[in-house]
Design a protein around this motif. Structure first.
Motif, short mmCIF file in Angstrom:
data_model
loop_
_atom_site.label_atom_id
_atom_site.label_comp_id
_atom_site.label_asym_id
_atom_site.label_seq_id
_atom_site.Cartn_x
_atom_site.Cartn_y
_atom_site.Cartn_z
N ARG A 199 0.84 -1.21 0.00
CA ARG A 199 0.00 0.00 0.00
C ARG A 199 0.87 1.25 0.00
O ARG A 199 0.60 2.20 -0.74
CB ARG A 199 -0.92 0.00 1.21
CG ARG A 199 -2.05 -1.01 1.12
CD ARG A 199 -2.93 -0.94 2.32
NE ARG A 199 -3.62 0.35 2.30
CZ ARG A 199 -4.73 0.61 2.93
NH1 ARG A 199 -5.28 -0.33 3.67
NH2 ARG A 199 -5.30 1.78 2.87
N TRP A 200 1.88 1.26 0.85
CA TRP A 200 2.77 2.42 0.91
C TRP A 200 3.59 2.57 -0.37
O TRP A 200 3.80 3.69 -0.85
CB TRP A 200 3.71 2.31 2.12
CG TRP A 200 3.07 2.80 3.37
CD1 TRP A 200 2.46 2.05 4.35
CD2 TRP A 200 2.96 4.16 3.79
NE1 TRP A 200 1.99 2.86 5.34
CE2 TRP A 200 2.29 4.17 5.02
CE3 TRP A 200 3.37 5.37 3.23
CZ2 TRP A 200 2.02 5.35 5.72
CZ3 TRP A 200 3.10 6.54 3.93
CH2 TRP A 200 2.44 6.52 5.15
N SER A 201 4.03 1.48 -0.94
CA SER A 201 4.80 1.54 -2.17
C SER A 201 3.99 2.15 -3.30
O SER A 201 4.47 3.00 -4.06
CB SER A 201 5.30 0.14 -2.55
OG SER A 201 6.14 0.21 -3.68
N VAL A 202 2.72 1.73 -3.41
CA VAL A 202 1.83 2.28 -4.43
C VAL A 202 1.57 3.76 -4.16
O VAL A 202 1.64 4.60 -5.07
CB VAL A 202 0.50 1.48 -4.48
CG1 VAL A 202 -0.54 2.18 -5.34
CG2 VAL A 202 0.76 0.06 -4.99
N ALA A 203 1.31 4.11 -2.90
CA ALA A 203 1.00 5.49 -2.56
C ALA A 203 2.18 6.43 -2.82
O ALA A 203 1.99 7.58 -3.23
CB ALA A 203 0.57 5.59 -1.10
N LEU A 204 3.40 5.95 -2.59
CA LEU A 204 4.59 6.79 -2.76
C LEU A 204 5.13 6.81 -4.19
O LEU A 204 6.01 7.62 -4.51
CB LEU A 204 5.69 6.35 -1.80
CG LEU A 204 5.43 6.58 -0.32
CD1 LEU A 204 6.51 5.94 0.53
CD2 LEU A 204 5.31 8.06 -0.02
N LYS A 205 4.61 5.94 -5.04
CA LYS A 205 5.14 5.85 -6.41
C LYS A 205 5.16 7.19 -7.15
O LYS A 205 6.16 7.52 -7.80
CB LYS A 205 4.38 4.80 -7.22
CG LYS A 205 5.01 4.58 -8.59
CD LYS A 205 4.42 3.42 -9.32
CE LYS A 205 5.18 3.29 -10.64
NZ LYS A 205 4.99 1.99 -11.22
N PRO A 206 4.11 8.01 -7.09
CA PRO A 206 4.18 9.30 -7.79
C PRO A 206 5.33 10.18 -7.29
O PRO A 206 5.90 10.95 -8.07
CB PRO A 206 2.84 9.95 -7.48
CG PRO A 206 1.92 8.82 -7.15
CD PRO A 206 2.79 7.78 -6.50
N MET A 207 5.69 10.06 -6.04
CA MET A 207 6.80 10.85 -5.51
C MET A 207 8.15 10.34 -5.99
O MET A 207 9.13 11.09 -6.00
CB MET A 207 6.75 10.86 -3.98
CG MET A 207 5.52 11.57 -3.44
SD MET A 207 5.44 11.56 -1.64
CE MET A 207 6.71 12.76 -1.26
N ARG A 208 8.20 9.08 -6.42
CA ARG A 208 9.45 8.51 -6.92
C ARG A 208 9.67 8.83 -8.40
O ARG A 208 10.73 8.60 -8.93
CB ARG A 208 9.47 6.99 -6.72
CG ARG A 208 9.54 6.57 -5.28
CD ARG A 208 9.83 5.09 -5.12
NE ARG A 208 8.86 4.17 -5.68
CZ ARG A 208 7.78 3.72 -5.07
NH1 ARG A 208 7.51 4.13 -3.84
NH2 ARG A 208 6.97 2.87 -5.66
N ALA A 209 8.64 9.33 -9.06
CA ALA A 209 8.75 9.65 -10.50
C ALA A 209 9.76 10.78 -10.69
O ALA A 209 9.86 11.68 -9.86
CB ALA A 209 7.40 10.06 -11.06
N PRO A 210 10.52 10.73 -11.78
CA PRO A 210 11.49 11.80 -12.02
C PRO A 210 10.80 13.16 -12.10
O PRO A 210 9.71 13.29 -12.64
CB PRO A 210 12.09 11.43 -13.39
CG PRO A 210 11.79 9.98 -13.58
CD PRO A 210 10.53 9.71 -12.81
N ALA A 211 11.45 14.15 -11.52
CA ALA A 211 10.91 15.52 -11.54
C ALA A 211 10.90 16.03 -12.98
O ALA A 211 11.78 15.75 -13.77
CB ALA A 211 11.76 16.43 -10.67
N GLN A 212 9.84 16.80 -13.29
CA GLN A 212 9.73 17.30 -14.66
C GLN A 212 9.96 18.77 -14.72
O GLN A 212 9.75 19.53 -13.86
CB GLN A 212 8.33 16.98 -15.21
CG GLN A 212 8.15 15.49 -15.31
CD GLN A 212 6.81 15.13 -15.93
OE1 GLN A 212 6.17 15.93 -16.62
NE2 GLN A 212 6.37 13.93 -15.69
#
Length: 191
Positions: free
Chosen positions: A178-191
């Motif tokens: 659950r935490w991994s899925v929730a934090l995935k957008p924060m792990r995306a490279p900054a644009q």
């Protein structure tokens, strides 16, 4: 794609029990089905006490062992640290390995499978959590502790979990996912 779960074997001591628990957890996580589990053995990286001349936040690694460790941590979406307890404290190999890097750890959740004597290694877990938060890892409360771990090993050295340990591992992996899925957008490279 399944999230990649790095199961980090946190002891590098000869004769250590960590690989037994890590292999069990790897198989358990495969059956659980929400992660792609990968064993990550700190002994194989042979990280000396921090020997990089630049601060890890710069990512200017000069040593091959650091570049290999960086790739392994960067590839993970979540972690389970398989850890013993050393003198009521965290395993030194884990502390050193965390301190080697910075950016690679960020916005990933972590859980623990600890083992030891009466405390089951939980003092190590509690000592490691503040360290992880400084590199922006989210340690979750769900964990698995194996007290008097030698009693759960058979004559061949294989681990046979009790019902509470297996149930705890399921709850831990569910929450970690659950935490991994929730934090995935924060792990995306900054644009």
């Amino acid at each position: 794609m399944k999230h990649r779960l790095s199961i980090v074997i946190g002891s590098t001591r000869p004769g250590r029990a960590g690989p037994v628990f890590a292999r069990w957890l790897e198989n358990f996580a495969h059956e659980h089905g929400k992660f792609e589990p990968v064993l990550t053995d700190l002994a194989e990286f042979d990280l000396p006490l921090i020997d990089e001349p630049h601060h890890p936040r710069l990512g200017k690694y000069e040593k091959e062992h650091t570049r290999a460790w960086s790739q392994a941590v960067d590839a993970a979406d979540a972690f389970v640290f398989v850890t013993p307890e050393y003198n009521y404290f965290a395993a030194p190999a884990i502390v050193n390995a965390v301190d080697y890097l910075s950016r690679e750890w960020q916005y990933k959740p972590a859980a623990f499978l600890s083992y030891g004597g009466a405390s089951g290694g939980m003092r190590s877990v509690q000592a490691t959590k503040p360290l992880l938060t400084t590199v922006k890892v989210m340690p979750i409360p769900e964990a698995v502790a194996v007290p008097f771990y030698q009693k759960s090993l058979d004559e061949n050295g294989n681990f046979t979990p009790s019902e509470p340990v297996a149930g705890g591992a399921t709850a831990m992996l569910d929450e970690l996912h659950r935490w991994s899925v929730a934090l995935k957008p924060m792990r995306a490279p900054a644009q």
